[in-house]
Structure formats: C-alpha cells, structure tokens
Design an enzyme around this catalytic site. Structure first.
Site, short mmCIF file in Angstrom:
data_model
loop_
_atom_site.label_atom_id
_atom_site.label_comp_id
_atom_site.label_asym_id
_atom_site.label_seq_id
_atom_site.Cartn_x
_atom_site.Cartn_y
_atom_site.Cartn_z
N GLU A 164 0.80 -1.22 0.00
CA GLU A 164 0.00 0.00 0.00
C GLU A 164 0.84 1.29 0.00
O GLU A 164 0.81 2.05 0.99
CB GLU A 164 -0.97 0.00 1.19
CG GLU A 164 -1.89 -1.21 1.21
CD GLU A 164 -2.92 -1.18 2.32
OE1 GLU A 164 -2.87 -0.27 3.17
OE2 GLU A 164 -3.80 -2.05 2.34
N GLU A 170 -5.25 -8.63 0.45
CA GLU A 170 -6.00 -8.30 1.67
C GLU A 170 -7.45 -8.02 1.32
O GLU A 170 -7.73 -7.31 0.34
CB GLU A 170 -5.47 -7.02 2.35
CG GLU A 170 -4.18 -7.20 3.10
CD GLU A 170 -3.74 -5.90 3.79
OE1 GLU A 170 -4.61 -5.07 4.17
OE2 GLU A 170 -2.53 -5.74 3.93
O1 IFM Z 1 -4.45 -3.25 9.02
C1 IFM Z 1 -4.35 -2.73 7.75
C2 IFM Z 1 -3.16 -3.31 7.02
O2 IFM Z 1 -1.97 -3.10 7.72
C3 IFM Z 1 -3.02 -2.68 5.66
N1 IFM Z 1 -4.26 -2.72 4.93
C4 IFM Z 1 -5.47 -2.33 5.60
C5 IFM Z 1 -5.59 -3.01 6.92
C6 IFM Z 1 -6.88 -2.57 7.63
O3 IFM Z 1 -6.87 -1.20 7.82
#
Ligand code: IFM
Length: 453
Positions: free
Chosen positions: A167, A357
């Site tokens: 990210e 994710e």
């Molecule tokens: O917890 C975070 C993760 O570290 C990165 N992506 C989003 C998740 C939820 O906010």
C-alpha cells in the site's frame, strides 16, 4: 444463517495475512532497532489511547502456536511482512538475529505445508532513515535495495512469493500528506516525493531480484478504493475523477504504463510545483515487469465536490450507517468486481492478480468462549462471490488472503478495531477462533475436497 461455500478453480490459493509491526511485539528483542511506528506510537496523541506495538500479539514468541493454529484451520498460504529494523537496526549494520527469526518462521510454515508470501515493507521504516527525511529523501531508495537484496540472499530459498511494498498510498499520502500515519507529516510535496521514491525502490528491488536469478515470483501490493460520483453534476464527476486519480491511478499507472496520469500531474503541479524529483530512467525502473499484482480491497467512496479533502477539493459522502464496518467503511462487494474488471481492461490485461487483503473490522465480543461474527462471515462470502464472478468471466485472479489472521494493532486505531478471524485477548494472549475463522476453514476444506474429486 451459515453461508454456502463457493466453488473456485483448483489452482486458486486461499490464505490469510498479517504484518510485522501489527503482531510481533518484542520491540527491543534480539537487537531490533527503532522504527517510525515505535516513535509515532510513543508520541502522545498519535494513536488511540496511547497504544503501541511493543507487545502486540506477542507473535515473536508465539509464532509456533500461531502457525500451528493456521495449520489446524487448514490454511494453505500465509502473507507476512519482515521488519526492516530487525534486519538493519542501524545504518549499514546487519543483524543476523533478525534474519534467524524469520528463517525459523518460514521453516515452521514449510513444516506445516503453508506457502509463505513475504512483504518487504509494511510501513516500519527504520527511524534513522526517517531522521534524514524518510521516503521523501531519494537516498532511502538505495537503503531499501540494500535491505531487499540481503533478504533475497538470506531467505530467498524459502520464499516463493515476494511483495516489495504494501500500500504505497498509505506509506506516502496518508503518512506524509494527511498525517494520520507515521511519520505524521502534513506536507504534500513530501508526500508526492515519498510516493515516487517508494515506487522507484519497488522497481529497483525487482531489478535486483531478477539479477539474482531467484526462482520465485515478485510483485507489489496496492490498496484500491473504488470511487463513484455522488451525482452527474460536472463538478461532482470531476471531484470523483480526482479522488480516483489520487487513490488509484497515481500508483497503478506508473507501474503498468510508465507514466503518471496526466490529468493528475496537472492538478498536483498546480499545488506543489514541478515534480522535479522524477529523474530520467525512474519510470522505466518503476515499470519493471512483475509476476503478479497484489490488490488490497476494503471499500468504495462516493464523492462530491467540496472541502473535505482540501488537497483535492472533494468530499466523501458519509455512507449509510447500516452498511458500514466498524471502521466506518461502506460494505460494497460489487465494487470489488468492478475494480477487478477495470484493472484487467485498463491496466493489467493477463497479469495474474491476487487479492492480498480483504476483510473487515467489527465489534466482536467473546461470549462463553465464542465469537459469533456473522457480519464478517457475510462480508467475506460476499467478496468471494464478487471475486468468483470475475474469474467466471475469464479474469486471471489467482488468490485471496483474508485480512487478518488474528486481531492486531490497527495503526492509529491501536487495538480498538478487530479485523481477525481469530480473536485475541490482549491481557492473556489467548487466541479464540471466531465463527468467521471456522467458516473460512470450511470454505478451504470445501475447495480442497472439490478439487480431489
Ligand atoms: O491493518 C491494515 C493493514 O496493515 C493494511 N491494509 C489495511 C488493513 C486494515 O486497515
């Protein structure tokens, strides 16, 4: 109501994900150095109720029992990240004990036949690099390549999939522009320089990986937020386009098309001046061929013109309270389908995509030894259905990693938000598998059984 399981192609990989600072704790163990998140979380007022990652889920000491639990749930793949300050606690000083820890973790995963995917950078920059400007300083690119090259050499034999960055939007815009994450700055020029240097360090690390002749795959993970305009009014449509440029296109376009989006370049230069931190050859490196694109997807934003985000002159419309998670993020699985379809048609074509994710925070409660997180079961099942629809139409989606394996340190929200399929009692460190963990385990067992038939 339990949700039915969903059929996926036999080569589809189901996994779960975490990140070093969010779970490991052991902040000072075995020579680990200070990261920007140690500094930030220990600064009063930055994190909910002063929570820190000092102990977190104590995974550093409990990794064997955590991996055993993954195995008991039948989880075939696990995405983790490496803490850079465990490997280089001081500039140029390598720490063997840091590598030894990750070797033990990776060997344990292999013992249980769980396939690791390793993220090199999930936000825990060594503080000594931040002291010299962090990602806004171009020199950090070289330090990242030094770190990545060392990890490839030391652990490459155990890692079939590397992810350079998690990210970049969060590590740059959210951290140097909006100030919500470490280092907590409010400087848009720094933010765009940081974004560029992070992307450049990704490209340079891919080049180093290729030069090393490793057998595995390498990619990057971007977070995407689907954007819809609140109306057909031209000013709302334009504001939504800017939000999309800021959240999505600023990152995918240089990676896939070797350029920053021209509409956004004009907008950004009008606010921060010339993007003179982009040097000849940078975009070629950034667009180095990757083996897969990691996608983190949680929600969408409906956007109108307004003053909410001063930098973009846009405003996110508050979603209705009956369809949001505990983060206030709208639950909108259809947008995952739209995102995947858009990426394939506009940017990635046949490049393999992996959802690295997806998941949700809800207000889980442990009652009589159980957590009935029905909302999370529905969230995950709905998103898997959206993903499946994309695959049915020929989309090259290869995997799904549920965020997160267990409740953990949710950055500026500390431990107040729970994303896990496993509940963590932070006072005792006892883990309890939630209903969603049991459902996901069932989904994986169903997938396995369907594919041995
Ligand atoms: O917890 C975070 C993760 O570290 C990165 N992506 C989003 C998740 C939820 O906010």
């Amino acid at each position: 109501m339990t949700r039915s399981f969903i059929e996926f192609p036999s080569d589809f990989v189901f996994g779960t994900a975490t990140a070093a600072y969010q779970i490991e704790g052991a902040a000072k163990a075995d020579g680990r150095g200070e990261s920007i998140w140690d500094r930030f979380s220990h600064t009063p007022g930055k994190v909910f109720e002063g929570h820190t990652g000092d102990v977190a889920c104590d995974h550093y000491h409990r990794y064997e029992e955590d991996i055993k639990l993954m195995h008991e749930l039948g989880i075939p793949a696990y995405r983790l990240s490496i803490s850079w300050p465990r490997i280089f606690p001081e500039r140029g000083k390598f720490n063997q004990a840091g590598i030894d820890f990750y070797r033990r973790v990776l060997e344990t995963l292999h013992k249980y036949e769980i396939e690791p995917a390793v993220t090199l950078y999930h936000w825990d920059l060594p503080q000594y690099l931040q002291d010299e400007g962090g990602w806004a300083n171009r020199a950090t690119v070289d330090y990242f390549v030094e770190y990545a090259t060392k990890v490839f050499r030391e652990l490459g034999d155990l890692v079939p999939k590397f992810i350079t960055h998690n990210e970049p939007w969060c590590a740059s815009f959210l951290s140097y522009g909006l100030g919500h994450h470490a280092p907590g700055h409010h400087d848009w020029r720094e933010a765009y320089a940081a974004a560029h240097h992070i992307l450049l360090s990704h490209g340079k690390a891919v080049e180093a990986y290729r030069a090393g002749g490793y057998q595995g795959e390498i990619g990057i993970t971007l977070n995407f937020t689907w954007v819809d305009s609140a109306s057909n009014r031209p000013e709302d449509v334009a504001a939504a386009r800017r939000e999309d440029g800021f959240a999505n296109r600023w990152f995918i376009e240089p990676l896939m098309k070797r350029q920053y989006p021209s509409d956004m370049v004009e907008w950004v230069e009008g606010r921060i001046g010339a993007l003179d931190f982009i040097e000849p050859g940078d975009l070629e490196s950034i667009a180095s061929t990757i083996d897969f694109l990691g996608i983190n997807f949680y929600s969408r934003n409906v956007v109108q013109a307004g003053a909410g985000n001063a930098h973009l002159e846009s405003q996110v419309v508050q979603p209705s309270a009956d369809r949001v998670t505990d983060m206030g993020w709208e639950i909108h699985p259809e947008s995952l389908y739209r995102l995947l379809t858009w990426l394939k048609s506009e940017y990635t074509a046949d490049l393999p995509l992996v959802i690295t994710e997806n998941g949700a925070a809800f207000r889980d409660e442990l009652v009589d030894g159980e957590v009935q997180d029905v909302d999370r079961v529905n969230y995950v099942a709905d998103h898997l259905e959206a993903a499946k629809r994309f695959i049915d139409e020929g989309g090259p989606l290869k995997g799904y990693y549920l965020w997160s394996f267990m409740d953990n340190f949710e950055w500026a929200f500390g431990y107040s938000k729970r994303f896990g399929m496993v509940y963590v009692d932070y006072a005792t460190q006892v883990r309890t598998v939630k209903a969603s963990g049991k459902w996901y385990s069932g989904q994986i067992a169903h997938h396995r059984a369907a594919n041995v038939r």
